[in-house]
Design a protein around this motif. Structure first.
Motif, PDB file in Angstrom:
ATOM      1  N   THR A 189       0.694  -1.207  -0.033  1.00 34.87           N
ATOM      2  CA  THR A 189       0.205   0.112   0.054  1.00 34.87           C
ATOM      3  C   THR A 189       0.811   1.338   0.068  1.00 34.87           C
ATOM      4  OG1 THR A 189      -2.033   1.015   1.205  1.00 34.87           O
ATOM      5  CG2 THR A 189      -0.357  -0.185   2.573  1.00 34.87           C
ATOM      6  N   GLY A 190      -0.025   2.386   0.137  1.00 34.50           N
ATOM      7  CA  GLY A 190       0.864   3.832   0.199  1.00 34.50           C
ATOM      8  C   GLY A 190       0.606   4.429  -1.166  1.00 34.50           C
ATOM      9  N   GLU A 191       0.781   5.743  -1.365  1.00 33.15           N
ATOM     10  CA  GLU A 191       0.442   6.341  -2.587  1.00 33.15           C
ATOM     11  C   GLU A 191       1.575   6.085  -3.572  1.00 33.15           C
ATOM     12  OE1 GLU A 191       1.186   9.208   0.067  1.00 33.15           O
ATOM     13  OE2 GLU A 191       3.466   9.369  -0.216  1.00 33.15           O
ATOM     14  N   GLY A 192       2.646   5.600  -3.319  1.00 30.92           N
ATOM     15  CA  GLY A 192       3.704   5.129  -4.107  1.00 30.92           C
ATOM     16  C   GLY A 192       3.330   3.659  -5.039  1.00 30.92           C
ATOM     17  N   VAL A 193       2.201   3.243  -4.761  1.00 32.24           N
ATOM     18  CA  VAL A 193       1.794   1.797  -5.661  1.00 32.24           C
ATOM     19  C   VAL A 193       0.647   2.029  -6.398  1.00 32.24           C
ATOM     20  CG1 VAL A 193       3.278  -0.010  -4.530  1.00 32.24           C
ATOM     21  CG2 VAL A 193       0.909   0.594  -3.794  1.00 32.24           C
ATOM     22  N   LYS A 194       0.555   1.596  -7.582  1.00 30.29           N
ATOM     23  CA  LYS A 194      -0.575   1.808  -8.594  1.00 30.29           C
ATOM     24  C   LYS A 194      -1.925   1.094  -7.847  1.00 30.29           C
ATOM     25  CE  LYS A 194       1.145   2.695 -12.951  1.00 30.29           C
ATOM     26  NZ  LYS A 194       2.473   2.670 -13.113  1.00 30.29           N
ATOM     27  N   LYS A 195      -2.063  -0.197  -7.490  1.00 29.06           N
ATOM     28  CA  LYS A 195      -3.098  -0.984  -7.001  1.00 29.06           C
ATOM     29  C   LYS A 195      -2.867  -1.316  -5.681  1.00 29.06           C
ATOM     30  CE  LYS A 195      -4.394  -1.954 -11.543  1.00 29.06           C
ATOM     31  NZ  LYS A 195      -4.035  -3.169 -12.538  1.00 29.06           N
ATOM     32  N   PRO A 196      -3.020  -0.630  -4.528  1.00 30.03           N
ATOM     33  CA  PRO A 196      -2.846  -1.174  -3.131  1.00 30.03           C
ATOM     34  C   PRO A 196      -3.541  -2.368  -2.857  1.00 30.03           C
ATOM     35  CG  PRO A 196      -3.279   1.292  -3.094  1.00 30.03           C
ATOM     36  CD  PRO A 196      -3.414   0.840  -4.372  1.00 30.03           C
ATOM     37  N   CYS A 197      -3.117  -3.625  -2.192  1.00 31.83           N
ATOM     38  CA  CYS A 197      -3.911  -4.483  -2.262  1.00 31.83           C
ATOM     39  C   CYS A 197      -3.482  -5.311  -0.996  1.00 31.83           C
ATOM     40  CB  CYS A 197      -3.585  -5.479  -3.459  1.00 31.83           C
ATOM     41  SG  CYS A 197      -1.824  -5.892  -3.701  1.00 31.83           S
ATOM     42  N   ASN A 198      -4.249  -6.660  -0.899  1.00 27.84           N
ATOM     43  CA  ASN A 198      -3.850  -7.632   0.301  1.00 27.84           C
ATOM     44  C   ASN A 198      -3.875  -8.799  -0.398  1.00 27.84           C
ATOM     45  OD1 ASN A 198      -4.550  -5.739   2.614  1.00 27.84           O
ATOM     46  ND2 ASN A 198      -6.555  -5.934   1.892  1.00 27.84           N
ATOM     47  N   LEU A 199      -2.806  -9.678  -0.129  1.00 31.68           N
ATOM     48  CA  LEU A 199      -2.515 -10.802  -0.919  1.00 31.68           C
ATOM     49  C   LEU A 199      -1.899 -12.080  -0.120  1.00 31.68           C
ATOM     50  CD1 LEU A 199       0.345  -9.474  -3.368  1.00 31.68           C
ATOM     51  CD2 LEU A 199      -2.039  -9.894  -3.664  1.00 31.68           C
ATOM     52  N   TYR A 200      -2.163 -13.151  -0.457  1.00 28.05           N
ATOM     53  CA  TYR A 200      -1.273 -14.385  -0.003  1.00 28.05           C
ATOM     54  C   TYR A 200      -0.053 -14.440  -0.878  1.00 28.05           C
ATOM     55  CZ  TYR A 200      -5.552 -16.029   2.403  1.00 28.05           C
ATOM     56  OH  TYR A 200      -6.818 -16.310   3.055  1.00 28.05           O
ATOM     57  N   TYR A 201       1.022 -14.659  -0.156  1.00 28.63           N
ATOM     58  CA  TYR A 201       2.303 -14.969  -0.920  1.00 28.63           C
ATOM     59  C   TYR A 201       3.153 -15.840  -0.641  1.00 28.63           C
ATOM     60  CZ  TYR A 201       4.950 -12.343   2.418  1.00 28.63           C
ATOM     61  OH  TYR A 201       5.671 -12.136   3.542  1.00 28.63           O
ATOM     62  N   SER A 202       4.034 -16.555  -1.528  1.00 24.10           N
ATOM     63  CA  SER A 202       5.042 -17.301  -1.041  1.00 24.10           C
ATOM     64  C   SER A 202       5.962 -16.848  -0.374  1.00 24.10           C
ATOM     65  CB  SER A 202       5.404 -18.282  -2.430  1.00 24.10           C
ATOM     66  OG  SER A 202       4.291 -18.766  -3.095  1.00 24.10           O
TER      67      SER A 202
END
Ligand code: SF4
Ligand code: SF4
Length: 441
Positions: free
Chosen positions: A291-304
């Motif tokens: 998140t933050g203004e510096g990413v295009k699409k703030p999101c919540n993820l499951y990641y490896s």
């Protein structure tokens, strides 16, 4: 509904709205992962694979005989490309296993128990948690099996599940409670059985109404588990603050929650425990808010776990504008990164990308003796004094002012109108004080 809280603390800008309604989704499978052999509090691990070995997803690749440690596993199937020192989010170079993913994604199910869940003893549950490499996922990365192993001379009355998530920007625990409330309760019950604790409390801040509603529904048939709601205040999620606000009990200086009859664990950790015990899945995946203004699409993820930070930033649509600061974890306790070519570890719960306008300048001005740092400190310390003693290298005086009681919450630095980097100096002071204590033993 009464709302609980602790004295002191601060009310930073929360910025949770950027991702609070973003459902968790799975990140793409990484092509390469990097698994550091030290991503827990405790003894470092040794690699148990060699360059060129083929590994399955979930296969153990690093371990030690030490009790206070958590093994690591590969989060993909593939080939060990190298075992070498790599820079980690903590800033150190740590021996790590680098694995190139294959296309098969074959899973190693050796952790799966043949027994029915109900037939597992406390010890068997703790053994599975240890083998699964589970650590506290709220950021502390303390091995969960150690926390749940209650010494014979201790009597634990309450198990508190921490769903506070008081760090600004982060929404992983919030989304877990909204989307997987029943799984959280089932994981909590396994941990309560493992540590033989009868009464459970789940703590949630009042800025998470959907999580509160879903968790209340999930425990409606469990008379021994209560949901308690807390004022939104930082650092409400600190173990000591949570215990004091919930039960009025004070963890003694240098002591543990166990000393006041309590075990605290995090809601996301409960999911990891459930998956290890019911599916034989070690800790190879977790959730993150990007998140933050510096990413295009703030999101919540499951990641490896082991995915590079740069790959996860791409999952959030890449950079927006000119990023000035990238923080792993929350903005209060996380660490700023000089590069995005670092692997994620078990404790990586957030990536926050900020523009220049939002980044506090390192431009400390003289202290105006306003005492706001003192009023904000949840541990009733004198942050200015501690910081000064450290800055002027009077390390032998730090113990007198109880430097080791600092929980590194960062409230003092945040609140200081003179922009003094109080926590930075206090962290140095804590290390120097420890060195002095060790050298005098
Ligand atoms: S001195 Fe430590 S515990 Fe107190 S506010 Fe500062 S960082 Fe938090
Ligand atoms: S908050 Fe900052 S300016 Fe105020 S007393 Fe503390 S160090 Fe000094």
């Amino acid at each position: 509904m009464s709302v609980l809280t602790f004295k002191q603390g601060i009310h930073p800008e929360y910025h949770k709205e950027l991702t609070k309604d973003e459902p968790l989704r799975k990140a793409k499978r990484p092509k390469e992962i990097v698994i550091p052999l030290q991503q827990h509090i405790g003894a470092p691990l040794k690699p148990i694979v060699e360059k060129g070995d083929h590994v399955k997803k979930g296969q153990k690749i690093g371990d030690t005989d030490s009790f206070v440690a958590a093994p690591v596993h590969s989060s993909v199937s593939g080939t060990v490309k190298a075992i070498e020192k790599v820079r980690t989010p903590a800033g150190q170079k740590t021996l790590s296993v680098i694995i190139e993913a294959d296309k098969e994604d074959v899973f190693d199910d050796s952790l799966k128990s043949d027994k029915e869940i109900e037939q597992l003893s406390s010890k068997e549950i703790i053994d599975i948690i240890r083998e699964a490499g589970i650590v506290g996922l709220g950021g502390a990365m303390f091995p969960t099996h150690v926390k749940l192993s209650v010494p014979d001379d201790k009597n634990v009355e309450y198990f508190i599940l921490n769903g506070i998530e008081c760090e600004p920007f982060l929404n992983v625990d919030n989304r877990m409670m909204i989307e997987r409330s029943k799984d959280i309760v089932n994981g909590m019950k396994l941990m309560m059985k493992a540590s033989n604790v009868k009464k459970g409390i789940i703590g949630i801040e009042d800025n998470k109404p959907r999580a509160i509603a879903n968790m209340k529904k999930a425990v409606e048939n469990d008379s021994n588990i209560e949901i308690k709601v807390f004022e939104t205040k930082y650092p409400q999620g600190g173990e000591k603050m949570l215990i004091k606000a919930t039960l009025g009990r004070e963890v003694p200086e240098g002591g543990l929650p166990l000393d006041v009859g309590v075990i605290v664990n995090n809601v996301t950790t409960a999911i990891a425990v459930l998956e290890a015990v019911t599916e034989g899945k070690p800790l190879i995946e977790r959730t993150i808010t990007i998140t933050g203004e510096g990413v295009k699409k703030p999101c919540n993820l499951y990641y490896s776990i082991g995915t590079k930070v740069k790959d996860l930033i791409n999952e959030a649509g890449g950079f927006e504008g000119d990023p000035a600061k990238i923080i792993l974890g929350g903005p209060m306790t996380g660490s700023a990164q000089p590069t995005i070519d670092v692997p994620t570890v078990k404790g990586t719960s957030g990536i926050i990308v900020l523009h220049k306008k939002s980044v506090a300048k390192f431009d400390p001005k003289p202290c105006i003796k306003c005492a706001r740092c003192v009023d904000s400190c949840p541990m009733y310390l004198l942050p200015l004094k501690l910081s000064d003693l450290s800055q002027y290298e009077k390390y032998d005086k730090l113990d007198e002012y109880d430097v080791q009681s600092c929980i590194e919450c960062g409230s003092c630095s945040y609140i200081c109108p003179a922009d003094r980097p109080l926590l930075d100096y206090i962290r140095i002071g804590k290390m120097e004080d420890m060195k002095l204590k060790k050298s005098s033993q």
